[in-house]
Write an enzyme that holds these catalytic residues in place. Structure first.
Site, PDB file in Angstrom:
ATOM      1  N   THR A  29       0.906  -1.255  -0.051  1.00 34.01           N
ATOM      2  CA  THR A  29       0.034  -0.243  -0.130  1.00 34.01           C
ATOM      3  C   THR A  29       0.979   1.269   0.211  1.00 34.01           C
ATOM      4  O   THR A  29       1.951   1.314   0.547  1.00 34.01           O
ATOM      5  CB  THR A  29      -0.946   0.015   1.070  1.00 34.01           C
ATOM      6  N   ARG A  81     -14.114  -7.185  -0.067  1.00 33.21           N
ATOM      7  CA  ARG A  81     -13.604  -6.943   1.299  1.00 33.21           C
ATOM      8  C   ARG A  81     -12.862  -5.470   1.144  1.00 33.21           C
ATOM      9  O   ARG A  81     -12.116  -5.041  -0.026  1.00 33.21           O
ATOM     10  CB  ARG A  81     -12.295  -7.915   1.180  1.00 33.21           C
ATOM     11  N   GLY A 107     -10.595  -2.843   3.228  1.00 30.30           N
ATOM     12  CA  GLY A 107      -9.710  -2.931   4.468  1.00 30.30           C
ATOM     13  C   GLY A 107      -9.623  -1.333   5.244  1.00 30.30           C
ATOM     14  O   GLY A 107     -10.561  -0.758   5.099  1.00 30.30           O
ATOM     15  N   ASP A 108      -8.505  -1.045   5.589  1.00 26.93           N
ATOM     16  CA  ASP A 108      -8.290   0.196   6.465  1.00 26.93           C
ATOM     17  C   ASP A 108      -8.329   1.457   5.617  1.00 26.93           C
ATOM     18  O   ASP A 108      -8.594   2.443   5.958  1.00 26.93           O
ATOM     19  CB  ASP A 108      -7.311   0.005   7.458  1.00 26.93           C
ATOM     20  N   THR A 158      -0.137   1.319   6.885  1.00 28.56           N
ATOM     21  CA  THR A 158       0.079   0.411   5.845  1.00 28.56           C
ATOM     22  C   THR A 158      -0.019  -0.720   6.768  1.00 28.56           C
ATOM     23  O   THR A 158       0.555  -0.710   7.723  1.00 28.56           O
ATOM     24  CB  THR A 158       1.105   0.530   4.934  1.00 28.56           C
ATOM     25  N   GLY A 159      -0.473  -2.081   6.201  1.00 22.06           N
ATOM     26  CA  GLY A 159      -0.421  -3.208   7.185  1.00 22.06           C
ATOM     27  C   GLY A 159      -1.551  -4.188   6.955  1.00 22.06           C
ATOM     28  O   GLY A 159      -2.467  -3.927   6.180  1.00 22.06           O
ATOM     29  N   GLY A 206      -5.171  -4.767   7.501  1.00 22.27           N
ATOM     30  CA  GLY A 206      -6.060  -3.520   7.691  1.00 22.27           C
ATOM     31  C   GLY A 206      -7.156  -4.005   8.341  1.00 22.27           C
ATOM     32  O   GLY A 206      -7.686  -3.352   9.223  1.00 22.27           O
TER      33      GLY A 206
HETATM   34  N1  ASP Z   1      -3.885  -1.938   4.909  1.00 21.63           N
HETATM   35  C1  ASP Z   1      -3.848  -2.711   3.415  1.00 21.63           C
HETATM   36  C2  ASP Z   1      -5.154  -3.177   3.644  1.00 21.63           C
HETATM   37  O1  ASP Z   1      -5.467  -4.071   4.411  1.00 21.63           O
HETATM   38  C3  ASP Z   1      -2.951  -3.533   3.004  1.00 21.63           C
HETATM   39  C4  ASP Z   1      -1.522  -2.718   2.906  1.00 21.63           C
HETATM   40  O2  ASP Z   1      -1.246  -1.867   3.827  1.00 21.63           O
HETATM   41  O3  ASP Z   1      -0.838  -2.985   1.992  1.00 21.63           O
HETATM   42  O4  ASP Z   1      -5.973  -3.086   2.525  1.00 21.63           O
END
Ligand code: ASP
Length: 302
Positions: A170, A198, A200-201, A221-222, A224
């Site tokens: 991300t 789906r 995410g965050d 990022t991470g 989510g």
């Molecule tokens: N946070 C993002 C998600 O969960 C993924 C990412 O940070 O790469 O969609």
């Protein structure tokens, strides 16, 4: 004070991919920094920096994003202008090359904050943002990665993302312009092999992105699902407001809360209202870069 900080994902970035990540975040930083130097707004700088990473197939955003269980790309993005805490976001879009630009359009031209799927694409068409073919967003690497997963049951279990700490590329940016306005933005293809639909965050204001001129800006990022549970971006903003504006301390505390309460992993970039930076991550690597008016040259690290 001019200031900008960029991230290009936090995960176990393989040695062979370090250079492309470094180049990608440095390119985005250069583009965002030039926008600020030329008198552009923080919103312009964040949009331009993120567009460059959406166009760069290194990252899980725009072209080259991860595919979902059906082998399709579904993109999410959000942007927030700290001047009046205006914000815009899109989720589950299939036919938009630069979702950050569409998120900005939602912020600027709509009375809503989050548009998803067909409605978001209808809004894009009405506002002269070109739609692409969904396949135009798919590169060879992601097609092969997805094909290799088919039939692997361990990628469909309830906790598969968490167990495998899969790649997360991300992208995000936070900037401050000559008027000391702060903007934050985030863009993603989400997690590899995610369930269709789906979210995410990243497109959720307060989870993936937050900006408030009184305090600062954050992009995350991470994993989510964990980020959503602790409302990560706003939590870090609140920590910084409470600690007297120390971005590094707020970033570290935020990641500690993410791990302790939600067993989460990932990274955050933070800018305070003085243009100072904070970065924290609990993954092996995080692609990051920053520059401000008091630095002689940009910093980048993976
Ligand atoms: N946070 C993002 C998600 O969960 C993924 C990412 O940070 O790469 O969609």
């Amino acid at each position: 004070m001019l200031s900008i900080i960029i991230h290009g994902g936090a995960w176990d970035i393989p040695d062979g991919d370090v250079e492309s990540h470094r180049q990608g975040v440095l390119n985005a930083l250069t583009i965002g920094w030039k926008t600020l130097i030329d008198g552009g707004s923080a919103v312009d700088a964040v949009e331009q920096a993120i567009r460059s990473m959406e166009d760069d197939e290194t990252f899980d955003a725009g072209y080259g994003s991860h595919l979902n269980q059906l082998g399709e790309v579904e993109l999410d993005a959000s942007i927030m202008d700290g001047k009046k805490i205006r914000c815009g976001a899109v989720a589950v879009v299939h036919a938009i090359k630069n979702p950050i630009t569409l998120a900005r359009k939602v912020m600027d031209e709509s009375e809503h904050i989050l548009l998803v799927g067909e409605g978001a694409e209808r809004f894009a068409a009405e506002h002269k943002i070109k739609l692409c073919k969904p396949d135009d967003l798919i590169n060879k690497r992601e097609r092969e990665r997805w094909e290799a997963l088919q039939g692997r049951k361990d990628f469909k279990t309830k906790d598969s993302f968490h167990k495998q700490k899969r790649s997360s590329d991300t992208v995000g940016a936070v900037a401050m312009d000559k008027n000391n306005n702060i903007c934050a933005g985030t863009s993603t293809g989400g997690t590899l092999n995610k369930y269709p639909g789906r979210v995410g965050d990243s497109p959720l204001i307060g989870c993936g992105t937050y900006a408030d001129n009184e305090v600062g800006g954050v992009s995350t990022t991470g994993w989510g699902e964990a980020m959503i549970k602790v409302v990560m971006a706003k939590t870090v903003i609140d920590l910084m407001e409470a600690n007297g504006g120390k971005p590094q301390e707020a970033a570290e505390k935020g990641i500690e809360i993410l791990r302790r309460k939600a067993d989460g992993f990932g990274g955050v970039i933070v800018l305070n209202n003085q243009g100072q930076f904070g970065i924290s991550f609990n993954t092996p690597r995080m692609a990051r870069a920053y520059m401000n008016s008091v630095m002689n040259e940009p910093f980048a690290a993976i």
